[in-house]
Design an enzyme around this catalytic site. Sequence first.
Site, PDB file in Angstrom:
ATOM      1  N   ILE A 105      -5.982   3.783   2.931  1.00  0.00           N
ATOM      2  CA  ILE A 105      -4.781   3.003   2.653  1.00  0.00           C
ATOM      3  C   ILE A 105      -3.758   3.113   3.766  1.00  0.00           C
ATOM      4  O   ILE A 105      -2.664   2.582   3.653  1.00  0.00           O
ATOM      5  CB  ILE A 105      -4.136   3.454   1.334  1.00  0.00           C
ATOM      6  CG1 ILE A 105      -3.986   4.970   1.339  1.00  0.00           C
ATOM      7  CG2 ILE A 105      -4.918   2.987   0.142  1.00  0.00           C
ATOM      8  CD1 ILE A 105      -3.166   5.470   0.213  1.00  0.00           C
ATOM      9  N   TYR A 127       0.862  -1.184   0.000  1.00  0.00           N
ATOM     10  CA  TYR A 127       0.000   0.000   0.000  1.00  0.00           C
ATOM     11  C   TYR A 127       0.898   1.234   0.000  1.00  0.00           C
ATOM     12  O   TYR A 127       1.941   1.245   0.645  1.00  0.00           O
ATOM     13  CB  TYR A 127      -0.910   0.017   1.226  1.00  0.00           C
ATOM     14  CG  TYR A 127      -2.030  -1.011   1.194  1.00  0.00           C
ATOM     15  CD1 TYR A 127      -1.768  -2.354   1.412  1.00  0.00           C
ATOM     16  CD2 TYR A 127      -3.341  -0.634   0.935  1.00  0.00           C
ATOM     17  CE1 TYR A 127      -2.796  -3.299   1.376  1.00  0.00           C
ATOM     18  CE2 TYR A 127      -4.378  -1.566   0.904  1.00  0.00           C
ATOM     19  CZ  TYR A 127      -4.092  -2.898   1.119  1.00  0.00           C
ATOM     20  OH  TYR A 127      -5.101  -3.830   1.081  1.00  0.00           O
ATOM     21  N   GLU A 128       0.478   2.275  -0.694  1.00  0.00           N
ATOM     22  CA  GLU A 128       1.366   3.425  -0.871  1.00  0.00           C
ATOM     23  C   GLU A 128       1.684   4.148   0.433  1.00  0.00           C
ATOM     24  O   GLU A 128       2.649   4.903   0.510  1.00  0.00           O
ATOM     25  CB  GLU A 128       0.790   4.409  -1.900  1.00  0.00           C
ATOM     26  CG  GLU A 128      -0.459   5.117  -1.443  1.00  0.00           C
ATOM     27  CD  GLU A 128      -1.218   5.771  -2.597  1.00  0.00           C
ATOM     28  OE1 GLU A 128      -0.928   5.481  -3.759  1.00  0.00           O
ATOM     29  OE2 GLU A 128      -2.124   6.565  -2.313  1.00  0.00           O
ATOM     30  N   SER A 129       0.896   3.887   1.478  1.00  0.00           N
ATOM     31  CA  SER A 129       1.183   4.492   2.777  1.00  0.00           C
ATOM     32  C   SER A 129       2.521   4.027   3.342  1.00  0.00           C
ATOM     33  O   SER A 129       3.037   4.641   4.273  1.00  0.00           O
ATOM     34  CB  SER A 129       0.075   4.132   3.767  1.00  0.00           C
ATOM     35  OG  SER A 129      -0.065   2.718   3.848  1.00  0.00           O
ATOM     36  N   GLY A 130       3.069   2.931   2.811  1.00  0.00           N
ATOM     37  CA  GLY A 130       4.372   2.492   3.276  1.00  0.00           C
ATOM     38  C   GLY A 130       4.394   1.079   3.835  1.00  0.00           C
ATOM     39  O   GLY A 130       5.416   0.634   4.347  1.00  0.00           O
TER      40      GLY A 130
END
Lengths: 267, 267, 282, 282
Positions: B68, B52-55
């Site tokens: 996310i 997920y782009e949140s890390g």
Amino acid sequence: MSASDYTRDEIMTVTAARQLPNGAVCFVGIGLPSAACNLARMTHAPDLVLIYESGTVGTRPTVLPLSIGDGELAETATSVVPLPEIFAHYLQRGRVDFGFLGAAQIDRHANLNSTVIGAYARPKVRLPGAGGAPEIATFAGEVLIIMKQTPRSFVPRLDFRTSCGYLAGSGARAATGSPGAGPRAVITDFGVLRPDPDTHELTLTALYPGITVEAAQAATGWPLKIGTRLETLPAPDSDELRVLRALQASTRQAQARPVRITLPAAI
Amino acid sequence: MSASDYTRDEIMTVTAARQLPNGAVCFVGIGLPSAACNLARMTHAPDLVLIYESGTVGTRPTVLPLSIGDGELAETATSVVPLPEIFAHYLQRGRVDFGFLGAAQIDRHANLNSTVIGAYARPKVRLPGAGGAPEIATFAGEVLIIMKQTPRSFVPRLDFRTSCGYLAGSGARAATGSPGAGPRAVITDFGVLRPDPDTHELTLTALYPGITVEAAQAATGWPLKIGTRLETLPAPDSDELRVLRALQASTRQAQARPVRITLPAAI
Amino acid sequence: MQLLPLKEAIAAHVRDGARVALEGFTHLIPFAAGHEIVRQERRNLHLIRMTPDLIYDQLIGMGCASQLTFSWGGNPGVGSLHRLRDAVEHGWPQPLALTEYTHAELALGYQAGASGMTCGLMLHHTDTDLDRVSSSSRRTLSCPFTGRPLKAVPAIRPDVTILHAQQIDAAGNVLLRGIIGAAKEAAMAAERLVVTVEEQVARLDADMNAVVLPSWLVTAASIVPGGAWPSYAHNHYPRDNRFYLAWDEIARERGAFTAWMERHVLGVRDHAEHLRLLGVAA
Amino acid sequence: MQLLPLKEAIAAHVRDGARVALEGFTHLIPFAAGHEIVRQERRNLHLIRMTPDLIYDQLIGMGCASQLTFSWGGNPGVGSLHRLRDAVEHGWPQPLALTEYTHAELALGYQAGASGMTCGLMLHHTDTDLDRVSSSSRRTLSCPFTGRPLKAVPAIRPDVTILHAQQIDAAGNVLLRGIIGAAKEAAMAAERLVVTVEEQVARLDADMNAVVLPSWLVTAASIVPGGAWPSYAHNHYPRDNRFYLAWDEIARERGAFTAWMERHVLGVRDHAEHLRLLGVAA
């Protein structure tokens, strides 16, 4: 107040330590700079922030490390970050007030060589190389140089320019747009040299007790410029010597300790 | 094996999930993509790696997150890294096999608009914008698009090109040197469209049970190209429906739970 | 680091017209600080944030901002930010100039700012209309070694970055734990760093490689329990997804939005009162 | 991730002529893996490492390498690497072509490689002779926004990066704890990643924001307790500073060096035997 019995290494380290104001952020190299920074932190500058290039920020070792990446540095740090961040987020970003450098050769404008003696392609002596020095020399707010003064190390012309001091002097450094102010002092085993405000030529401004101008001149490979007001630096005081010697004793002790690894029985 | 009672959303999610081979690395967006990826992971592809782009890397949520960046994603992740690393070390580095995208508009070459309806400077509808989509569209090995098919969303001409599919088609994308292969499938609530291997025009290649070609054509804002061999996609099987519905039920339950914060007495 | 009541920290460090980044990606969004900016009626801020989220919907709707730099402006998992839309679509309560990036570009801009660089580089991807409408924020160039097309984005250097974090220790070092988004880069990029924290502790509950911001990088800190609500603070409270869903209705119309903000933000003294009024805290 | 005996991992993944990065900054230096490369008599390697340290002194002195990319080549806190010097000064046992960077440049090269970039950018600093002698590794350009002079260094992309780490879990995820130098960037930059670890555990002893390399990025892993000695593995054993001091004498002369390597590296089957022979392990 001052102890009369000290070595040249000790007064050099103490003099370097005294350059650091409390609260300053220092980028620390191994050896004399590490000793000086930790001595300062344990005497007059308890809030000194020490950054080692291995990635430890705000480290407070009780034992001087042999390398810049010893476990002691990580255990006592505020934060351990990846090495690229040290150079980008701290040094290049302008967060470092003081950088320490040493070298094999220095010239009269405080440019440094830590790469080779002789020609690069076929060196007489291959030295370790640049490490973090070129960027420390450029981006630290101010640079302090610690080097023993000999005609072989204080040379008219560098074999190789690894890091920039004042280039050819007389404003040449500032003209490049380099963000840091450059070397503020060269602390040697004779005394302290500082750049002339106009020509940026290193000028002898202070000597340790009992050291003569002639001796300092003889230890320099160019005709050394002498300051108009030549200060005599105070000897280390007993507190400084006590702390420094205790640090070094605990370090020698730690380094003599053998390492034993227990292997699992199956291996 | 197949359950006859399912919604269009469900078969869409199940069909998307089936595109994912076990062990693949997926860059997951919120909503249907997150449901599809986690459904795949909990059915046929247990070793699917979800980023997920949140890390969060390798996350294995038991509750579908609303955002996310929900805590569940961090708690079940192999590793939580700074967001810039997700885009640099994973996506741009070419470590992502599949990226999922949705949008407000798609054209016949699978270019997407998630920025504005109307003119950019004075939009009729301001949409959320690009987020991670342009880089997912470029750098993921393959892209899967999930969108409901309507004449307002499947348009002859985008109001704004936020992310690239095949540009003008016929090799235009490959000519730009774009590293990823581009959209491999568009999964809609009617069936699946795939790019023609030569022209890259989206072509209807499969329909859900009971859906007609005419209905799919009517839901498309351009004359829809129909594949020569039109597949009927299998309905969700009972296991897929059970897992998907359980996931969504636990999510609804988690989202209905009130948050209570205990303030210290002094405040 | 100076430990201050939030009111004083905002008064001292957020000026009208400043470039302000309130970061935290879904997690640790500094809502309490944002509300204090609303209460102090700051104007013409240039707001910077990857995902404007509800906090910027509130600041924009209350007329605090004239510029926004962002990469995704929605209510995550819910839909639109109605106040952001109203400002862009109808100029209410005032026009909002946009500088729009992708996530990767904005993260790179923060990284460049954090590194003292003037710009950051990424691989150039196929042209989009973003390149066209925000052309002053992007340049293409060729790799000097390979000739490959690259894209440069300018460094982002907020006047002040505001973060929420879990802990501050006695020395003023700040711990962030969990999803950190681009918070560290936004912190390092800024001229000033203001932090709100859940709690003050003698010693941080931090592993050796934890994300800790050293005290000497923190301009001011305030202890604000619950300061990230309705977003969350890992180990303290979860995300209030119910409020994110409810916001869609609260913010849809100008009148209802304004009434809600007057009652729940302007009408309270601080964040604790805000949380109590909403029944989130007792 | 494939769990293999070290001998097989090196045989499978380190080829003659490969670009090989053994990273770990002072901490977690993969000595056991380096010794296995010596035992397998790899030739013409292009070694890459910020600080060559003793491990590259050994590989160079044993004739494994024809190229070296580095930024500081000394025995930390002690002095010279005599074998590195002998190769550069006298071409013994074979000439060694140098690509020389500063720490900041090499770290940037790894970062660029890790990011799939072709090059990395930094602020240009005043010219040094390094710019002159390794001019193919540096280019200056102007910032497209500000005109400020910038320096580009090419991305570094090892064929294989080798790391030592503390733990691997049942799924093959790898934990590094403590000083990590540029290990993560070197890992992400490489085509293949080979890891030696102190121990296998059911579950990593890892905080949420710990440095964990996911199993799917690890090509092969080997369990090698003590594998970083004489460097160290935090939580397992400290740096053997006595050995670093002793190495200065061992490596000073060609004959003594060769005899030491023959007895202690070539003459043993594996790292455990190496440690026992030296009295480090019982």
